[in-house]
Motif scaffolding. Sequence first.
Motif, PDB file in Angstrom:
ATOM      1  N   GLY A 211       1.261  -0.907  -0.204  1.00 30.80           N
ATOM      2  CA  GLY A 211       0.049  -0.313   0.086  1.00 30.80           C
ATOM      3  C   GLY A 211       0.758   1.189   0.177  1.00 30.80           C
ATOM      4  N   SER A 212       0.303   2.021  -0.653  1.00 30.32           N
ATOM      5  CA  SER A 212       1.172   3.710  -0.189  1.00 30.32           C
ATOM      6  C   SER A 212      -0.010   4.659  -0.491  1.00 30.32           C
ATOM      7  CB  SER A 212       2.040   4.011  -2.085  1.00 30.32           C
ATOM      8  OG  SER A 212       1.821   3.661  -2.833  1.00 30.32           O
ATOM      9  N   ALA A 213       0.624   5.661  -0.129  1.00 26.17           N
ATOM     10  CA  ALA A 213      -0.803   6.621  -0.423  1.00 26.17           C
ATOM     11  C   ALA A 213       0.046   8.208  -0.462  1.00 26.17           C
ATOM     12  CB  ALA A 213      -1.304   7.193   0.933  1.00 26.17           C
ATOM     13  N   ARG A 214      -0.250   8.493  -0.779  1.00 28.76           N
ATOM     14  CA  ARG A 214       0.441  10.460  -0.695  1.00 28.76           C
ATOM     15  C   ARG A 214      -0.963  11.763  -0.441  1.00 28.76           C
ATOM     16  NH1 ARG A 214       4.577  13.693  -4.513  1.00 28.76           N
ATOM     17  NH2 ARG A 214       5.903  12.007  -3.854  1.00 28.76           N
ATOM     18  N   PHE A 215      -0.261  12.547   0.907  1.00 26.74           N
ATOM     19  CA  PHE A 215      -1.160  12.829   0.990  1.00 26.74           C
ATOM     20  C   PHE A 215      -1.493  15.260   0.861  1.00 26.74           C
ATOM     21  CE2 PHE A 215      -1.782   9.604   3.954  1.00 26.74           C
ATOM     22  CZ  PHE A 215      -2.468   9.042   3.931  1.00 26.74           C
ATOM     23  N   MET A 216      -1.860  15.451  -0.115  1.00 22.40           N
ATOM     24  CA  MET A 216      -0.820  16.762  -0.537  1.00 22.40           C
ATOM     25  C   MET A 216      -1.593  18.144   0.051  1.00 22.40           C
ATOM     26  SD  MET A 216      -0.882  14.408  -2.801  1.00 22.40           S
ATOM     27  CE  MET A 216      -2.796  14.427  -3.795  1.00 22.40           C
ATOM     28  N   ALA A 217      -0.101  18.401   0.939  1.00 16.38           N
ATOM     29  CA  ALA A 217      -0.812  19.749   2.073  1.00 16.38           C
ATOM     30  C   ALA A 217      -1.404  20.966   1.089  1.00 16.38           C
ATOM     31  CB  ALA A 217       0.062  20.135   2.645  1.00 16.38           C
ATOM     32  N   ASN A 218      -1.033  21.355  -0.813  1.00 15.00           N
ATOM     33  CA  ASN A 218      -1.604  22.304  -0.962  1.00 15.00           C
ATOM     34  C   ASN A 218      -1.388  21.340  -2.588  1.00 15.00           C
ATOM     35  OD1 ASN A 218       1.045  21.981  -1.182  1.00 15.00           O
ATOM     36  ND2 ASN A 218       1.224  24.418  -1.325  1.00 15.00           N
ATOM     37  N   SER A 219      -1.759  22.901  -3.266  1.00 12.89           N
ATOM     38  CA  SER A 219      -1.714  21.511  -4.903  1.00 12.89           C
ATOM     39  C   SER A 219      -0.249  21.803  -5.692  1.00 12.89           C
ATOM     40  CB  SER A 219      -2.212  23.253  -5.634  1.00 12.89           C
ATOM     41  OG  SER A 219      -1.905  22.672  -7.704  1.00 12.89           O
TER      42      SER A 219
END
Length: 413
Positions: A211-219
């Motif tokens: 599993g892998s995920a990226r969370f974007m704090a902004n654009s």
Amino acid sequence: MRKCLYNICTICLAVFVLSGRQELFAQMTDQLYISDSHIDTLRKGQLSLEIDNISFFKNNEFNSTVQKGYTLPGFWLQLKASHYPFSNLKIESGFHSIWFWGSTRYPAFAYKGISTWSGQDYANNVHVLPYFRTHIALSKNVDFVLGDIYGGSNHRLIEPLYNPELNLTSDPETGLQFLYHSKWLHFDMWVDWMTYIYKLDTKQEAFVVGGSARFMANSPESPFHVYFQLQGLAQHRGGEIDVTNEDVQTILNSATGMGITWNINRKFLKHVNAEFDLVGYNFPKGHVYTLDKGVGYYAKLAVQLSDFNIRTSYWSCRNFMSVFGSAFYGSVSTKESGMLYENPEMLYLGADYIYPLSKGFAFGIKTETYYYLSGKMYHPVTGLYAPTAFGYNINYSIGVCLRINPSFLLKQY
């Protein structure tokens, strides 16, 4: 047997495409290794012939006690028919084949890591596998894949967890995959079933949950883009119906970190990216390996200069082993049997040059250097150290790749 696999709740980076929608950092892994994982709703009713190929020549000059050097000359080829019966459903069918120039035999079933392969079953002349993928878009943001999944660098794992060289040498990943794409979150979770067994089989079943995920704090287009990521892998070897005497084993890798990208977007200087990750290793089940848990620290800086990507990184670890990462990111020597390293530290310097020829066609050159700062080699049973230190060795690698991925429309229904 499989309960421990569900402890992997880590999630991670989304999959980006080879053509049309490049990510901000266009490394070799992006333009040469990543496949298009998006449903094209405008292709409803189309039947196409697709050719996917990477031709490569990679020379690894390794001088340290970590790993023996070797050369990879060859190519892999996928030939498949692609059909969109509905706007949200894509079906692909064909075959995958890999060739190494001069080789007359290949492992007879799914494998990763040619240089350390120890299987006893081989097939003659060529390695060919059937290829079949069903990809359905359940909604605008959710995709489900069954069969040959979007694997390798599509998972966007950091290098201590996944060696990009496996994009050249490993079989396609097969199983099931869940993808989620939104403005602030990209998510990829998969099962790769590597080896199937029958009753009284003489080999263990093997599969990977990741599993892998990226969370974007902004654009991502912001002048300063901040993101957070989680990644995890669990490899299980075992089975209840085989007749082997091997231990059931489960190996876990995980990583968590954050990064920031400075989008300069000038003619020559495009982007600067800095990232730090905390990496973990755990061996909760089995009695094969000496190390049962470990930790690593990974700091990376990358600069995009026109078609060049230059990056450097610092790595240090303690009692760490990687499921699919390069041996250089571990505490175990694959060259000297039974030897471990005490708190190794390493500097890495790499550069990619990408020359995009056309949509679906790209040529790339990649160079890598590994320089060891510290770490002594010792035997875990006797406690005796090797006469010389682990570090002060320079290892380098250089390779060229050509990706060819055209599509030919056969019929519009």
